[in-house]
Design a protein around this motif. Sequence first.
Motif, PDB file in Angstrom:
ATOM      1  N   ALA A  30       7.359  26.693  48.324  1.00  0.00           N
ATOM      2  CA  ALA A  30       7.312  27.963  49.057  1.00  0.00           C
ATOM      3  C   ALA A  30       6.711  29.076  48.195  1.00  0.00           C
ATOM      4  O   ALA A  30       5.949  29.913  48.687  1.00  0.00           O
ATOM      5  N   ILE A  31       7.039  29.084  46.910  1.00  0.00           N
ATOM      6  CA  ILE A  31       6.486  30.083  45.994  1.00  0.00           C
ATOM      7  C   ILE A  31       4.977  29.898  45.874  1.00  0.00           C
ATOM      8  O   ILE A  31       4.204  30.862  45.975  1.00  0.00           O
ATOM      9  N   ALA A  39       0.229  36.675  47.754  1.00  0.00           N
ATOM     10  CA  ALA A  39       1.295  37.372  47.034  1.00  0.00           C
ATOM     11  C   ALA A  39       1.067  37.239  45.529  1.00  0.00           C
ATOM     12  O   ALA A  39       0.853  36.142  45.027  1.00  0.00           O
ATOM     13  N   ARG A  40       1.093  38.363  44.820  1.00  0.00           N
ATOM     14  CA  ARG A  40       0.831  38.357  43.375  1.00  0.00           C
ATOM     15  C   ARG A  40       1.964  38.986  42.573  1.00  0.00           C
ATOM     16  O   ARG A  40       2.196  38.599  41.450  1.00  0.00           O
ATOM     17  N   ARG A  41       2.616  39.948  43.138  1.00  0.00           N
ATOM     18  CA  ARG A  41       3.698  40.627  42.420  1.00  0.00           C
ATOM     19  C   ARG A  41       5.023  39.954  42.747  1.00  0.00           C
ATOM     20  O   ARG A  41       5.199  39.362  43.806  1.00  0.00           O
ATOM     21  N   ILE A  45       6.207  38.103  46.310  1.00  0.00           N
ATOM     22  CA  ILE A  45       6.595  36.697  46.438  1.00  0.00           C
ATOM     23  C   ILE A  45       8.017  36.610  46.984  1.00  0.00           C
ATOM     24  O   ILE A  45       8.295  35.833  47.902  1.00  0.00           O
ATOM     25  N   ALA A  46       8.922  37.421  46.439  1.00  0.00           N
ATOM     26  CA  ALA A  46      10.322  37.418  46.889  1.00  0.00           C
ATOM     27  C   ALA A  46      10.415  37.753  48.373  1.00  0.00           C
ATOM     28  O   ALA A  46      11.174  37.112  49.118  1.00  0.00           O
ATOM     29  N   ASN A  47       9.644  38.733  48.833  1.00  0.00           N
ATOM     30  CA  ASN A  47       9.669  39.117  50.249  1.00  0.00           C
ATOM     31  C   ASN A  47       9.051  38.054  51.153  1.00  0.00           C
ATOM     32  O   ASN A  47       9.410  37.945  52.318  1.00  0.00           O
ATOM     33  N   ALA A  48       8.111  37.280  50.611  1.00  0.00           N
ATOM     34  CA  ALA A  48       7.436  36.258  51.413  1.00  0.00           C
ATOM     35  C   ALA A  48       8.285  35.006  51.610  1.00  0.00           C
ATOM     36  O   ALA A  48       8.017  34.219  52.515  1.00  0.00           O
ATOM     37  N   LEU A  57      13.674  32.796  41.557  1.00  0.00           N
ATOM     38  CA  LEU A  57      12.234  33.066  41.552  1.00  0.00           C
ATOM     39  C   LEU A  57      11.739  33.245  40.120  1.00  0.00           C
ATOM     40  O   LEU A  57      10.721  32.667  39.739  1.00  0.00           O
ATOM     41  N   ALA A  58      12.456  34.013  39.321  1.00  0.00           N
ATOM     42  CA  ALA A  58      12.059  34.223  37.926  1.00  0.00           C
ATOM     43  C   ALA A  58      12.043  32.889  37.168  1.00  0.00           C
ATOM     44  O   ALA A  58      11.112  32.613  36.401  1.00  0.00           O
ATOM     45  N   GLU A  59      13.038  32.055  37.412  1.00  0.00           N
ATOM     46  CA  GLU A  59      13.106  30.748  36.749  1.00  0.00           C
ATOM     47  C   GLU A  59      11.925  29.861  37.139  1.00  0.00           C
ATOM     48  O   GLU A  59      11.278  29.254  36.286  1.00  0.00           O
TER      49      GLU A  59
END
Length: 134
Positions: A30-31, A39-41, A45-48, A57-59
């Motif tokens: 998904a990411i 998505a770049r920021r 990405i989190a919102n998508a 997400l950070a991991e």
Amino acid sequence: MDAMHNPRLTAFCPQFHRAVELIGRRWTGAILRAMMSGARRFSDIANAVPGLSDRLLAERLRELELEGIVTRTVIPDMPVRVEYCLTEKGSSLEQVLASIGDWATVWIEAPAQECDEVTDASESGSPEDALLTC
């Protein structure tokens, strides 16, 4: 030839196994798909990707960076911005993810709520727009 047997494939391939484990980790597909759609920021990405926690997400972004699939760029503006971009290695996964998406469209039934969202999108545009939504 048996429909379930491909004589060119071995029963186990360590490279294939590692690749499937890498892109098949929870949320990774998904990411990558979110990044392939622009998505770049971190926040984009989190919102998508609904339901994805910031910690996970950070991991995953760190893992993808270590694998050479994503690059992380710090932009020294005020405030400081961080952007993530697919590398050539990461971009080359686009066909793979598209193939998985095609397979999913045929074989995986979407939850009713998601089907309604796809139906709404298809009513407002062409059938191709509905496919792009999912």
